[in-house]
Design a protein around this motif. Structure first.
Motif, PDB file in Angstrom:
ATOM      1  N   ALA A   1      20.269  53.737  66.925  1.00 39.77           N
ATOM      2  CA  ALA A   1      19.488  53.392  65.581  1.00 39.77           C
ATOM      3  C   ALA A   1      18.410  51.854  65.889  1.00 39.77           C
ATOM      4  CB  ALA A   1      20.263  53.299  64.592  1.00 39.77           C
ATOM      5  N   VAL A   2      17.538  51.735  65.682  1.00 34.84           N
ATOM      6  CA  VAL A   2      16.628  50.672  65.781  1.00 34.84           C
ATOM      7  C   VAL A   2      16.211  50.235  64.183  1.00 34.84           C
ATOM      8  CG1 VAL A   2      14.782  49.653  66.694  1.00 34.84           C
ATOM      9  CG2 VAL A   2      16.060  51.182  68.102  1.00 34.84           C
ATOM     10  N   TYR A   3      16.573  49.012  63.882  1.00 26.83           N
ATOM     11  CA  TYR A   3      15.987  48.458  62.652  1.00 26.83           C
ATOM     12  C   TYR A   3      14.855  47.570  62.785  1.00 26.83           C
ATOM     13  CZ  TYR A   3      15.746  46.135  57.950  1.00 26.83           C
ATOM     14  OH  TYR A   3      15.520  45.453  57.036  1.00 26.83           O
ATOM     15  N   THR A   4      13.629  47.863  62.047  1.00 27.89           N
ATOM     16  CA  THR A   4      12.402  47.176  62.334  1.00 27.89           C
ATOM     17  C   THR A   4      11.905  46.798  61.238  1.00 27.89           C
ATOM     18  OG1 THR A   4      11.235  49.188  62.594  1.00 27.89           O
ATOM     19  CG2 THR A   4      11.777  48.063  64.414  1.00 27.89           C
ATOM     20  N   PRO A   5      12.299  45.788  60.611  1.00 28.16           N
ATOM     21  CA  PRO A   5      11.670  45.311  59.176  1.00 28.16           C
ATOM     22  C   PRO A   5      10.202  45.103  59.244  1.00 28.16           C
ATOM     23  CG  PRO A   5      12.947  43.573  59.854  1.00 28.16           C
ATOM     24  CD  PRO A   5      12.950  44.643  60.805  1.00 28.16           C
ATOM     25  N   LYS A   6       9.573  45.388  58.282  1.00 24.39           N
ATOM     26  CA  LYS A   6       7.966  45.291  58.149  1.00 24.39           C
ATOM     27  C   LYS A   6       7.531  44.350  57.219  1.00 24.39           C
ATOM     28  CE  LYS A   6       6.864  49.374  60.476  1.00 24.39           C
ATOM     29  NZ  LYS A   6       5.901  50.629  60.613  1.00 24.39           N
TER      30      LYS A   6
END
Length: 88
Positions: free
Chosen positions: A82-87
């Motif tokens: 799982a990859v979390y990438t906040p924008k």
């Protein structure tokens, strides 16, 4: 004489050269033919092209051929990434 259904005409059949390119097989076509005769890969159907017959494999045969020649191995265990990438 081989009779085809409408679905058979519309699907792509794979020739030995196309299989060699698809799976990056480092063998000659004759080795592919020997594996077919010995039963390591499914039997090819013969399709008339002019006066000669060409061996072709149907798309349903590709997974079995890929198990024998494929360069990708089945994973030994299931992994979830799982990859979390906040924008913003």
């Amino acid at each position: 004489m081989i009779k085809y259904n409408k679905e058979d005409v519309m699907t792509k059949n794979w020739t030995p050269n196309e299989l060699i390119k698809l799976y990056r097989i480092e063998k000659a076509k004759t080795s592919l033919y020997r594996d077919e005769v010995s039963g390591l890969i499914p039997q090819a159907t013969r399709v008339a092209r002019g006066k000669t017959y060409v061996r072709v494999w149907q798309p349903k045969d590709l997974p079995q051929i890929g198990k024998h020649y494929g360069f990708l191995k089945s994973p030994s265990a299931t992994k979830i990434i799982a990859v979390y990438t906040p924008k913003g």
